[in-house]
Write a protein that holds these residues in place. Sequence first.
Motif, PDB file in Angstrom:
ATOM      1  N   THR A 188      15.340 -55.406 -37.397  1.00  0.00           N
ATOM      2  CA  THR A 188      15.231 -55.955 -36.050  1.00  0.00           C
ATOM      3  C   THR A 188      15.750 -57.389 -36.007  1.00  0.00           C
ATOM      4  OG1 THR A 188      13.342 -54.568 -35.482  1.00  0.00           O
ATOM      5  CG2 THR A 188      13.614 -56.595 -34.224  1.00  0.00           C
ATOM      6  N   PHE A 189      15.423 -58.161 -37.053  1.00  0.00           N
ATOM      7  CA  PHE A 189      15.799 -59.577 -37.054  1.00  0.00           C
ATOM      8  C   PHE A 189      17.314 -59.753 -37.091  1.00  0.00           C
ATOM      9  CE2 PHE A 189      16.656 -63.664 -39.114  1.00  0.00           C
ATOM     10  CZ  PHE A 189      15.967 -64.501 -38.251  1.00  0.00           C
ATOM     11  N   PHE A 190      17.990 -59.097 -38.063  1.00  0.00           N
ATOM     12  CA  PHE A 190      19.426 -59.372 -38.194  1.00  0.00           C
ATOM     13  C   PHE A 190      20.256 -58.623 -37.162  1.00  0.00           C
ATOM     14  CE2 PHE A 190      19.510 -55.677 -41.180  1.00  0.00           C
ATOM     15  CZ  PHE A 190      20.617 -54.999 -40.685  1.00  0.00           C
ATOM     16  N   SER A 191      19.732 -57.514 -36.617  1.00  0.00           N
ATOM     17  CA  SER A 191      20.514 -56.751 -35.651  1.00  0.00           C
ATOM     18  C   SER A 191      20.304 -57.210 -34.210  1.00  0.00           C
ATOM     19  CB  SER A 191      20.171 -55.259 -35.755  1.00  0.00           C
ATOM     20  OG  SER A 191      18.827 -55.012 -35.370  1.00  0.00           O
ATOM     21  N   GLY A 192      19.217 -57.910 -33.935  1.00  0.00           N
ATOM     22  CA  GLY A 192      18.943 -58.316 -32.567  1.00  0.00           C
ATOM     23  C   GLY A 192      18.556 -59.773 -32.400  1.00  0.00           C
ATOM     24  N   VAL A 193      17.565 -60.208 -33.160  1.00  0.00           N
ATOM     25  CA  VAL A 193      16.986 -61.542 -32.972  1.00  0.00           C
ATOM     26  C   VAL A 193      17.941 -62.649 -33.405  1.00  0.00           C
ATOM     27  CG1 VAL A 193      15.081 -63.080 -33.598  1.00  0.00           C
ATOM     28  CG2 VAL A 193      14.656 -60.639 -33.227  1.00  0.00           C
ATOM     29  N   TYR A 194      18.552 -62.497 -34.588  1.00  0.00           N
ATOM     30  CA  TYR A 194      19.367 -63.593 -35.119  1.00  0.00           C
ATOM     31  C   TYR A 194      20.596 -63.856 -34.255  1.00  0.00           C
ATOM     32  CZ  TYR A 194      21.651 -66.674 -38.471  1.00  0.00           C
ATOM     33  OH  TYR A 194      22.243 -67.767 -39.071  1.00  0.00           O
ATOM     34  N   GLY A 195      21.228 -62.813 -33.770  1.00  0.00           N
ATOM     35  CA  GLY A 195      22.367 -62.996 -32.871  1.00  0.00           C
ATOM     36  C   GLY A 195      21.958 -63.724 -31.598  1.00  0.00           C
ATOM     37  N   THR A 196      20.774 -63.371 -31.083  1.00  0.00           N
ATOM     38  CA  THR A 196      20.250 -64.058 -29.898  1.00  0.00           C
ATOM     39  C   THR A 196      20.010 -65.540 -30.184  1.00  0.00           C
ATOM     40  OG1 THR A 196      19.159 -62.022 -29.179  1.00  0.00           O
ATOM     41  CG2 THR A 196      18.362 -64.080 -28.211  1.00  0.00           C
ATOM     42  N   CYS A 197      19.479 -65.829 -31.364  1.00  0.00           N
ATOM     43  CA  CYS A 197      19.219 -67.222 -31.758  1.00  0.00           C
ATOM     44  C   CYS A 197      20.513 -68.027 -31.804  1.00  0.00           C
ATOM     45  CB  CYS A 197      18.542 -67.262 -33.128  1.00  0.00           C
ATOM     46  SG  CYS A 197      16.854 -66.630 -33.151  1.00  0.00           S
ATOM     47  N   ILE A 198      21.555 -67.458 -32.414  1.00  0.00           N
ATOM     48  CA  ILE A 198      22.838 -68.158 -32.513  1.00  0.00           C
ATOM     49  C   ILE A 198      23.403 -68.427 -31.119  1.00  0.00           C
ATOM     50  CG2 ILE A 198      25.245 -67.913 -33.246  1.00  0.00           C
ATOM     51  CD1 ILE A 198      24.253 -66.428 -35.708  1.00  0.00           C
ATOM     52  N   GLY A 199      23.323 -67.430 -30.250  1.00  0.00           N
ATOM     53  CA  GLY A 199      23.857 -67.574 -28.893  1.00  0.00           C
ATOM     54  C   GLY A 199      23.079 -68.548 -28.036  1.00  0.00           C
ATOM     55  N   ALA A 200      21.838 -68.865 -28.441  1.00  0.00           N
ATOM     56  CA  ALA A 200      20.992 -69.763 -27.636  1.00  0.00           C
ATOM     57  C   ALA A 200      21.130 -71.223 -28.030  1.00  0.00           C
ATOM     58  CB  ALA A 200      19.527 -69.336 -27.769  1.00  0.00           C
ATOM     59  N   VAL A 201      21.796 -71.516 -29.153  1.00  0.00           N
ATOM     60  CA  VAL A 201      21.908 -72.900 -29.632  1.00  0.00           C
ATOM     61  C   VAL A 201      23.060 -73.609 -28.918  1.00  0.00           C
ATOM     62  CG1 VAL A 201      22.254 -74.388 -31.639  1.00  0.00           C
ATOM     63  CG2 VAL A 201      20.979 -72.242 -31.890  1.00  0.00           C
ATOM     64  N   ASN A 202      22.727 -74.466 -27.979  1.00  0.00           N
ATOM     65  CA  ASN A 202      23.754 -75.174 -27.199  1.00  0.00           C
ATOM     66  C   ASN A 202      24.573 -76.148 -28.046  1.00  0.00           C
ATOM     67  OD1 ASN A 202      22.951 -73.846 -24.861  1.00  0.00           O
ATOM     68  ND2 ASN A 202      21.491 -75.439 -24.283  1.00  0.00           N
ATOM     69  N   LYS A 203      24.016 -76.593 -29.171  1.00  0.00           N
ATOM     70  CA  LYS A 203      24.717 -77.547 -30.031  1.00  0.00           C
ATOM     71  C   LYS A 203      25.965 -76.928 -30.678  1.00  0.00           C
ATOM     72  CE  LYS A 203      21.967 -81.145 -29.685  1.00  0.00           C
ATOM     73  NZ  LYS A 203      22.439 -82.464 -29.197  1.00  0.00           N
ATOM     74  N   PHE A 204      26.039 -75.592 -30.655  1.00  0.00           N
ATOM     75  CA  PHE A 204      27.223 -74.937 -31.205  1.00  0.00           C
ATOM     76  C   PHE A 204      28.424 -75.056 -30.269  1.00  0.00           C
ATOM     77  CE2 PHE A 204      24.449 -71.938 -33.907  1.00  0.00           C
ATOM     78  CZ  PHE A 204      24.527 -72.799 -34.983  1.00  0.00           C
ATOM     79  N   GLY A 205      28.183 -75.550 -29.039  1.00  0.00           N
ATOM     80  CA  GLY A 205      29.274 -75.779 -28.087  1.00  0.00           C
ATOM     81  C   GLY A 205      29.757 -74.504 -27.422  1.00  0.00           C
ATOM     82  N   VAL A 206      31.005 -74.514 -26.992  1.00  0.00           N
ATOM     83  CA  VAL A 206      31.546 -73.396 -26.217  1.00  0.00           C
ATOM     84  C   VAL A 206      31.698 -72.136 -27.058  1.00  0.00           C
ATOM     85  CG1 VAL A 206      32.763 -74.878 -24.596  1.00  0.00           C
ATOM     86  CG2 VAL A 206      33.900 -74.189 -26.721  1.00  0.00           C
ATOM     87  N   GLU A 207      31.616 -72.270 -28.392  1.00  0.00           N
ATOM     88  CA  GLU A 207      31.807 -71.118 -29.263  1.00  0.00           C
ATOM     89  C   GLU A 207      30.512 -70.372 -29.550  1.00  0.00           C
ATOM     90  OE1 GLU A 207      33.621 -72.444 -32.825  1.00  0.00           O
ATOM     91  OE2 GLU A 207      35.525 -72.988 -31.892  1.00  0.00           O
ATOM     92  N   GLU A 208      29.415 -70.791 -28.944  1.00  0.00           N
ATOM     93  CA  GLU A 208      28.117 -70.219 -29.305  1.00  0.00           C
ATOM     94  C   GLU A 208      28.068 -68.710 -29.075  1.00  0.00           C
ATOM     95  OE1 GLU A 208      25.913 -71.314 -25.045  1.00  0.00           O
ATOM     96  OE2 GLU A 208      25.375 -72.370 -26.882  1.00  0.00           O
TER      97      GLU A 208
END
Length: 431
Positions: free
Chosen positions: A236-256
């Motif tokens: 569940t973590f690597f297939s759903g949660v972790y991708g969501t976490c990466i996409g939620a980090v605004n510090k990653f900029g436009v590539e998030e």
Amino acid sequence: MFIFTAFQTCGNIAQTVITNLNNTDFHGSGYTSMAIIYGVFSASNLISPSVVAIAGPQRSMFFSGIFYSIYIAVFIEPLTWSFYTASVFLGIAAAILWTAQGNCLTVNSNENTIGRNSGIFWALLQFRGLITFLHLKVVIKPAKRSLENDRRTVFIALTVISLVGTVLFFLIRNPQESSAEEGEISGSADNLVEPMADQSKMTRAADAFKSAIKLCSTKEILLLSVTTAYTGLELTFFSGVYGTCIGAVNKFGVEEKSLIGLSGIFTGIGEILGGGIFGLLSKSNRFGRNPVVMLGIVVHFIAFYLIFYNIPNDAPIASIYGTDSIAYMEPSKEVAIFCSFLLGLGDSCFNTQLLSILGYLYAEDSAPAFAIFKFIQSVCAAIAFFYSNYLLLQWQLLIMTVVGFFGTISFFTAEWEAPAFVAKNNDYSSI
């Protein structure tokens, strides 16, 4: 690989398609569909050994593949009732498919080849993730605006890909079925052969169900259940949660957002690399399965530590606007993607060795064992999906760390006692 490439691609673009369709007479929900699939899938693992006992692993896989194809084909001309009905049947088919695959893997392997074959199987299966994310990144995403116009073409193509995989099941040999056919041919002079064969199938079905119930309370299954539970949580973590976490980090900029697809690709690379390497290393089975599982938990603990330092705690439950928080270091894209690779590599360590030890311990009655494996894994995955909506990242990582630690210890114990268990069963079978 073919079936799950089609199904995973379908799952990734389904919600976008459904959002557009909900402006018409169609009123479905992709999340409701997944809830139905997981719920039915968990329950159906109780009957899947009986189905495999009657139909055999090859036919079970073929007909399950048909229902995967039907689910994908529903999107060609979707109706609300057909969408949810297909979800129910897909949940049943998924349980039968995974049980039949485990049984087929076992009957085509022996003590020396089960590890190698498990690794090859896992590596081929994980190619579907790599192909899917490449397909989404290169083909689907650039054409997202026109996806509705090309919907029929896309889902017809995915249905055909799934059907190709379904047909390929006929090329898989089935030693047990061949032996049964030879036995029926040699006794064809007896008029009672056909009724006895039918009675034998029903007996095998009943025995498979009883075996599944009995296995639930055995020491070996109880030990491996802790390890299996961990695989459900981290799945569940690597297939759903972790991708969501990466996409939620605004510090990653436009590539998030694009990092989510890249994360999936590197997770797939880790899975494929792990399955291939551990399949080759299992040829001699010289060092056993414990070193591979030890590597898996160490790799995952390193990944959890880096994620804890790199990703903000509120990332899993951040709003649609993401989070501006910082963890214990400035968010690093490279570290985030490296963690995706580690998560995939560690997952392959656990799953290849679980498939291997189940096939080794239950070589004579593998279907119930694999059904219990998928039942526990799917239930724990569903539980993890539930609490992921509410818990901060640090608590999710802590839960996986604790369960992973005890799961590793329980696997070690089961592996140490495996030779004695197999020897005892062989003594009983000779009697």
